[in-house]
Design a protein around this motif. Structure first.
Motif, short mmCIF file in Angstrom:
data_model
loop_
_atom_site.label_atom_id
_atom_site.label_comp_id
_atom_site.label_asym_id
_atom_site.label_seq_id
_atom_site.Cartn_x
_atom_site.Cartn_y
_atom_site.Cartn_z
N GLU A 1 14.72 5.34 8.47
CA GLU A 1 15.23 6.12 7.34
C GLU A 1 14.11 6.84 6.59
OE1 GLU A 1 17.39 3.31 5.04
OE2 GLU A 1 19.23 3.50 6.22
N LEU A 2 12.85 6.50 6.90
CA LEU A 2 11.72 7.18 6.25
C LEU A 2 11.58 8.60 6.78
CD1 LEU A 2 9.08 4.31 6.40
CD2 LEU A 2 10.37 5.04 4.39
N PRO A 3 11.00 9.50 5.99
CA PRO A 3 10.80 10.88 6.45
C PRO A 3 9.60 10.98 7.38
CG PRO A 3 9.99 10.65 4.21
CD PRO A 3 10.63 9.33 4.56
N LEU A 4 9.68 10.29 8.52
CA LEU A 4 8.56 10.22 9.46
C LEU A 4 8.36 11.54 10.17
CD1 LEU A 4 9.29 6.74 11.08
CD2 LEU A 4 7.43 7.26 9.50
N ALA A 5 7.08 11.83 10.47
CA ALA A 5 6.76 12.96 11.32
C ALA A 5 6.54 12.49 12.76
CB ALA A 5 5.52 13.68 10.81
N SER A 6 5.97 11.30 12.93
CA SER A 6 5.77 10.76 14.27
C SER A 6 6.05 9.27 14.25
CB SER A 6 4.36 11.03 14.78
OG SER A 6 3.40 10.35 13.99
N PRO B 1 13.92 14.38 8.24
CA PRO B 1 13.77 15.84 8.24
C PRO B 1 12.45 16.33 8.82
CG PRO B 1 13.30 14.98 6.06
CD PRO B 1 13.73 13.80 6.89
N ASN B 2 11.47 15.43 9.01
CA ASN B 2 10.13 15.86 9.44
C ASN B 2 9.77 15.44 10.85
OD1 ASN B 2 9.55 16.85 6.76
ND2 ASN B 2 9.24 14.72 6.14
N LEU B 3 10.61 14.68 11.52
CA LEU B 3 10.26 14.08 12.80
C LEU B 3 9.96 15.16 13.84
CD1 LEU B 3 10.02 11.30 14.21
CD2 LEU B 3 12.35 11.66 15.04
N PHE B 4 8.73 15.16 14.36
CA PHE B 4 8.40 16.11 15.42
C PHE B 4 7.90 15.41 16.68
CE2 PHE B 4 4.27 15.54 13.43
CZ PHE B 4 3.38 15.61 14.49
N GLU B 5 7.65 14.11 16.61
CA GLU B 5 7.15 13.40 17.79
C GLU B 5 7.69 11.98 17.78
OE1 GLU B 5 2.85 13.43 20.12
OE2 GLU B 5 2.98 14.02 18.03
N ALA C 1 5.86 7.48 1.32
CA ALA C 1 4.96 8.56 1.71
C ALA C 1 4.61 8.51 3.20
CB ALA C 1 3.68 8.51 0.88
N LEU C 2 5.04 7.47 3.93
CA LEU C 2 4.64 7.28 5.32
C LEU C 2 5.20 8.40 6.20
CD1 LEU C 2 3.10 5.31 7.16
CD2 LEU C 2 5.30 4.22 7.67
N ARG C 3 4.30 9.01 6.99
CA ARG C 3 4.70 10.09 7.90
C ARG C 3 4.41 9.74 9.36
NH1 ARG C 3 6.80 10.88 3.98
NH2 ARG C 3 6.94 12.73 2.65
N ASN C 4 3.37 8.93 9.61
CA ASN C 4 2.99 8.63 10.98
C ASN C 4 2.82 7.12 11.15
OD1 ASN C 4 2.50 11.52 11.75
ND2 ASN C 4 0.90 11.30 10.21
N PHE C 5 3.54 6.57 12.12
CA PHE C 5 3.45 5.14 12.40
C PHE C 5 3.32 4.94 13.90
CE2 PHE C 5 5.64 0.96 13.20
CZ PHE C 5 4.59 0.18 12.72
N LEU D 1 0.86 -1.19 0.00
CA LEU D 1 0.00 0.00 0.00
C LEU D 1 0.89 1.23 0.00
CD1 LEU D 1 -2.56 -1.23 2.69
CD2 LEU D 1 -2.61 -1.59 0.22
N THR D 2 1.48 1.50 -1.11
CA THR D 2 2.54 2.50 -1.20
C THR D 2 2.06 3.93 -1.02
OG1 THR D 2 2.29 2.49 -3.61
CG2 THR D 2 3.97 1.04 -2.67
N SER D 3 0.75 4.14 -0.98
CA SER D 3 0.23 5.50 -0.78
C SER D 3 0.04 5.83 0.70
CB SER D 3 -1.11 5.67 -1.50
OG SER D 3 -0.97 5.51 -2.90
N LEU D 4 0.28 4.88 1.58
CA LEU D 4 0.03 5.09 3.00
C LEU D 4 0.83 6.26 3.57
CD1 LEU D 4 -0.24 1.50 4.50
CD2 LEU D 4 -1.99 3.28 4.53
N VAL D 5 0.12 7.14 4.25
CA VAL D 5 0.73 8.26 4.97
C VAL D 5 0.67 8.01 6.47
CG1 VAL D 5 0.55 10.74 5.43
CG2 VAL D 5 0.13 9.87 3.12
N GLN D 6 -0.36 7.31 6.91
CA GLN D 6 -0.57 7.09 8.35
C GLN D 6 -0.98 5.64 8.59
OE1 GLN D 6 -2.62 10.02 10.95
NE2 GLN D 6 -4.23 8.49 11.10
N ILE D 7 -0.33 5.00 9.58
CA ILE D 7 -0.67 3.65 10.01
C ILE D 7 -0.85 3.66 11.51
CG2 ILE D 7 0.06 1.24 10.11
CD1 ILE D 7 1.79 1.71 7.69
#
Length: 988
Positions: free
Chosen positions: A303-308, A328-332, A282-286, A256-262
């Motif tokens: 190594e992913l550009p995770l935000a959380s 570069p996006n990790l905030f949490e 595209a994953l940002r939140n896991f 599911l390569t479009s996943l942004v949030q899991i």
């Protein structure tokens, strides 16, 4: 005639009152059918030609027909207005966050032009109309956050172009339906937080090829995520949290390569985190927290550009990959409660706007990375219970964004950077149980938002700076077990919000300063094991909420202030000082003996603190003579007293009997009660008087409440009225009602000299005392659940079965008493109201109904309370049972338990509010009861269920936790089955 002609002339010149078009007239009918307390529809003026300029109305620019009605959060209430469906070109109807109530009528399907219908966050109840799919153009349907019941209609599988379906946060039953797979146009499916019966995710849902959002959190799902979900190629958000899904994390998600949030948290996933994360660019939140995952955190995930990244409360081990620092996006990042080891990456925070870092309760070591606040965004830094070492980086002393810092229980050392003490936004600074040294900096005056300062068990030295007295928001100051010296700072008495002051085990000297009485919120004062001297200030006795006082192992001298008797102390320790004189009478008891040992000048035979000291033998005859004379006087006095009392007792008994009133058949003599009213038999006390335990000659045990006499010397008329009314109200209510969950009133006595009530004795005391004492952990969940149900049934009886109904007005855990089998009964009706009295004028301030922490929010703007206020208070009791917390706790700051639970649920989830003593076996039932409590504490009284409904909900929660065979309403055995016929999961 002239006035009449003038009137007609003026009347004929007035134009028609309205030229409003037909659509405007329909909207006027809508306005008339709704309650509008906020005047949101005040500009819906019937004198206008068209409604196109009215609030919330949009018209087509060409046809000037009403095309949309959008009125969010307008405080509108009433049933759904059917006149909306008469607007022929209405395409969007959005009324979220209002109070539209009753059921949604099937006629809503007559709005055939609608493409959007949003009635989320209202008060809709009853089943969902099956006719909704009859709206041919409907693309967006949002009914989230209501009280809709029943199953999702099977007709929903026939929607022709529906793209968004929102049914989250209702009371829907049945299962997550597979027939929704027929609506292939769906892009967003939101079914979370519904009490569906246990079931699997239907494999057919994998046919929703256009689906972008799937939100099925807390839907009672179990089993594994179906392999067919790999076909959801457009899915961007997958949230299956708060269920009972098991097995390993499925590798199908890597397709599911479009996943942004899991969101996988709070399930039963096991095994290691699989490989394959590099596909999810595209994953940002896991979030896979609160599972049973083991092994290391994969480097490719970091190594992913995770935000959380949330992986807390698992059993992960190994080292945190350095690659996480390159995101570069990790905030949490929350990794607490695992078994992770090694050091944190040195560059963590250097390349990303890190806001929250929580790695508590692991086995991390090494130094704190210096760049955690590299982007100036760090808000929370939580490192407790690890083995970090070294000093706090100087860079953190310039991190102005920090608000919560917890570094407790590590091996950090050295001096704390000066700037770190004065960070302006920090509200919690916890450095205890480390090896820090140096002084508390004067710069601490800049930390004006600080509410908790905890630096105990370190090596801090020097004086406590006077600047600490400028921290007017400080609630707790704990600095025990250091090497602080110098005088007790005079400025500490300016901290009017201070609740806990612990400076024990230091080297402080001098006197306690005057003005300490200004610490009106102080409930814990611990100055033990210092070098303080002088007299104990009388002012301490005026600290009305103080319940912990320890001044032991100092050099205090002089007499013990008698004002200490004003305090209701749970802990008192004045041992090992230089105190002299006698002990205040209230404390001259064996139970307080250890509180006074080690004071050679104290002498009190009641506790045996001193031995008799006889001077030289020349004075011995004087003592002997005195004892002989006292003996003679005593014998004469006893003889005289016996003779007088024989006549007096007969007269007194006759007078009391004439005022005695019983409500049940008694097996004891009234006169026995008076003989039991001694100080040794006191088991409780309150504003109205003392409560005694009376063991009668027939072996029966009763509780006796002796009402305090009105103080005619300076007492206000209000307080005298309270004593009188409290007694009479209890007699009026308890004397008439009978219920297994209401405490029984056996009899009462009302004379000019005494007023007392005799109740059945409850051997396990009050729920509040038991729950919040050291024995609270022994109250297992089945017992707590039974207490909740018993108390609810008692209140339901008062509200619904008494004629006229009774409102208790002081529901709290201390007024719920427990019998020998821990059955619960409602007690203390001293401020109850009966029938129409509830609606009368508010009482005077001397009889404010309710107790702090239990009072409903509407009491802030009205002094009137009703049955909805009882329901709010009962909701707080439920939260006490679930969390084990007191209704008011210093950990909550200015909030009460209700606000703390609501805030914690939003930020941390349900697991964080549960009492850790509770067995996780009952977790599902505990969550159900928690939900009931949250319904009861709804800020709006209209949203709270009735007590009859609360009882019903609790009974349903009980059934859901019973074995698979239970009785139905007819008393016959009814089998319960699971959807797949297995015996896993909860009962259906």
């Amino acid at each position: 005639m002239l006035p009449l002609l003038l009137f007609l002339h003026l009347y004929l010149r007035i134009p028609p009152t309205s030229s409003l078009n037909q659509e405007g007239l329909y909207l006027q009918q809508v306005k008339l059918s709704l309650s509008d307390p906020s005047a949101s529809l005040s500009d819906w003026n019937p004198r206008h030609d068209t409604p196109c300029n009215w609030t919330g109305i949009t018209c087509d620019p060409l046809t000037h027909s009403v095309s949309s009605v959008i009125l969010p959060s307008a405080s509108l209430s009433g049933p759904f207005p059917a006149f909306f469906c008469r607007l022929p070109f209405l395409s969007a109807l959005s009324l979220p966050n209002n109070s539209i109530n009753s059921s949604l009528p099937p006629s809503v399907s007559a709005c055939r032009s609608l493409t959007l219908l949003d009635l989320s966050e209202n008060l809709l109840a009853g089943p969902i109309p099956r006719t909704l799919p009859d709206m041919p153009n409907l693309k967006h349907l949002n009914l989230d956050g209501n009280s809709l019941t029943g199953e999702i209609p099977e007709s929903f599988g026939s929607f022709r172009g529906l793209e968004t379906l929102g049914l989250a946060g209702n009371l829907l039953t049945g299962t997550v339906p597979g027939f929704l797979s027929n609506v292939t146009s769906l892009k967003s499916l939101q079914l979370a937080y519904n009490p569906f019966r246990p079931g699997r995710l239907a494999p057919r849902l994998g046919n929703l090829s256009n689906l972008e959002t799937l939100w099925v959190s807390q839907c009672n799902l179990w089993g594994q995520i179906p392999e067919t979900f790999s076909r959801l190629s457009r899915l961007t958000s997958l949230d299956v949290s708060n269920n009972r899904l098991n097995g390993s994390i499925p590798t199908l998600i890597f397709r599911l390569t479009s996943l942004v949030q899991i969101e996988l948290f709070n399930n039963s996933f096991t095994g290691e985190i699989p490989a394959g994360w590099s596909n999810l660019t595209a994953l940002r939140n896991f979030d896979a927290s609160m599972n049973r995952l083991v092994g290391a955190i994969p480097d490719e995930l970091c190594e992913l550009p995770l935000a959380s990244l949330f992986l807390y409360e698992n059993e992960l081990e190994g080292v945190l990959p350095d690659s996480i620092a390159r995101s570069p996006n990790l905030f949490e990042m929350k990794l607490f409660t695992n078994r992770l080891t090694g050091s944190l990456p040195t560059d963590l925070g250097k390349n990303s706007p890190l806001q929250i870092l929580d790695v508590s309760e692991n086995q991390f070591s090494g130094k704190i990375p210096p760049n955690l606040c590299g982007k100036g965004a760090l808000v929370e830094l939580l490192l407790i219970y690890n083995t970090f070492s070294g000093e706090i980086p100087v860079s953190l002393g310039q991190c102005w964004s920090l608000s919560r810092v917890r570094m407790r229980s590590n091996r950090l050392s050295g001096k704390v950077p000066a700037g770190f003490w004065g960070l302006p936004h920090v509200s919690l600074l916890d450095l205890r149980e480390n090896l820090f040294s140096g002084n508390i900096s004067h710069i601490i005056s800049g930390a004006f938002n600080l509410s908790t300062l905890s630096i105990s068990q370190n090596r801090f030295s020097g004086v406590i700076p006077n600047e600490i007295g400028s921290l007017r928001n400080l609630i707790e100051f704990s600095a025990s077990g250091n090497k602080l010296s110098g005088p007790f700072p005079d400025t500490l008495v300016h901290l009017g919000l201070l609740q806990k002051l612990d400076l024990s085990k230091n080297e402080l000297s001098g006197r306690i300063p005057t003005g300490i009485k200004s610490l009106v919120q102080l409930n814990e004062l611990n100055l033990a094991d210092n070098r303080l001297s002088g007299e104990i200030p009388d002012e301490i006795g005026s600290l009305s909420v103080l319940n912990y006082l320890d001044l032991s192992e100092n050099f205090f001298s002089g007499k013990i202030p008698l004002t200490l008797q004003n305090l209701k102390l749970n802990t008192l320790n004045l041992s090992s000082n230089d105190l002299t004189g006698g002990i205040p009478p209230n404390y001259a008891k064996e139970v307080y003996r250890d509180s006074f040992v080690g004071n050679s000048g104290l002498c009190d035979d009641l506790v045996g603190l001193c031995a008799q000291k006889i001077g030289d033998k020349s004075h011995l005859w004087i003592l002997v003579s005195m004892f002989m004379l006292a003996g003679i006087v005593f014998v004469i006095g006893v003889v005289w007293f016996v003779l007088k009392c024989r006549n007096l007792k007969k007269t007194k008994k006759a007078a009391i009997m004439s005022k005695w009133r019983s409500f049940h058949k008694l097996g004891f003599s009234e006169f026995e009660i008076l003989d039991c009213l001694s100080e040794d038999n006191i088991i409780g006390s309150g504003a109205s008087g003392k409560v005694y335990k009376a063991v009668l000659s027939n072996g029966e045990v009763v509780a006796v409440k002796l009402f305090a006499r009105s103080n005619t010397d300076g007492a206000t008329s209000a307080s005298i009225s309270w004593d009188k009314n409290g007694f009479e109200i209890e007699v009026e209510t308890l004397g008439k009602i009978r219920h297994k969950n209401i405490v029984r009133l056996w009899c009462c006595c009302n004379t000019e000299t005494s007023k007392l009530l005799v109740y059945e004795y409850m051997p396990n005391g009050s729920l509040g005392d038991l729950l919040h004492s050291s024995k609270g952990g022994l109250l297992e969940w089945p017992t707590r659940f039974r207490i909740a149900l018993d108390a609810a049934e008692g209140l339901s009886y008062l509200h619904h079965d008494c004629v006229p109904p009774i409102v208790h007005r002081d529901v709290k855990s201390n007024n719920i008493l427990l019998d020998g089998e821990f059955g619960a009964k409602i007690a203390d009706f001293g401020v109850a109201k009966i029938g129409d009295a509830v609606n009368q004028e508010a009482d005077s301030m001397s009889v404010i109904a309710g107790s702090c922490g239990y009072i409903a929010p509407e009491y802030a703007y009205t002094l009137r309370v009703n049955e909805k206020s009882d329901i709010y208070s009962f909701g707080v009791v439920i939260l006490e049972l679930v969390t084990g917390r007191r209704p008011i706790d210093q950990d909550f700051g200015e909030k009460g338990l209700a606000a703390w639970v609501s805030t914690t649920l939003e930020s941390k989830g349900r697991e964080q509010v549960l009492d850790p003593h509770l067995d996780s076996t009952y977790r599902e039932q505990i969550f159900r009861v928690l939900d009931i409590g949250l319904l009861c504490i709804s800020p709006l009284p209209i949203n709270r269920p009735s007590m009859r409904r609360v009882v019903k909900l609790l009974q349903e929660a009980r059934v859901d936790n019973e074995p698979k065979t239970a009785t139905n309403k007819d008393g016959k055995l009814s089998p319960y089955y699971y959807e797949d016929g297995s015996d896993q999961g909860s009962v259906v």
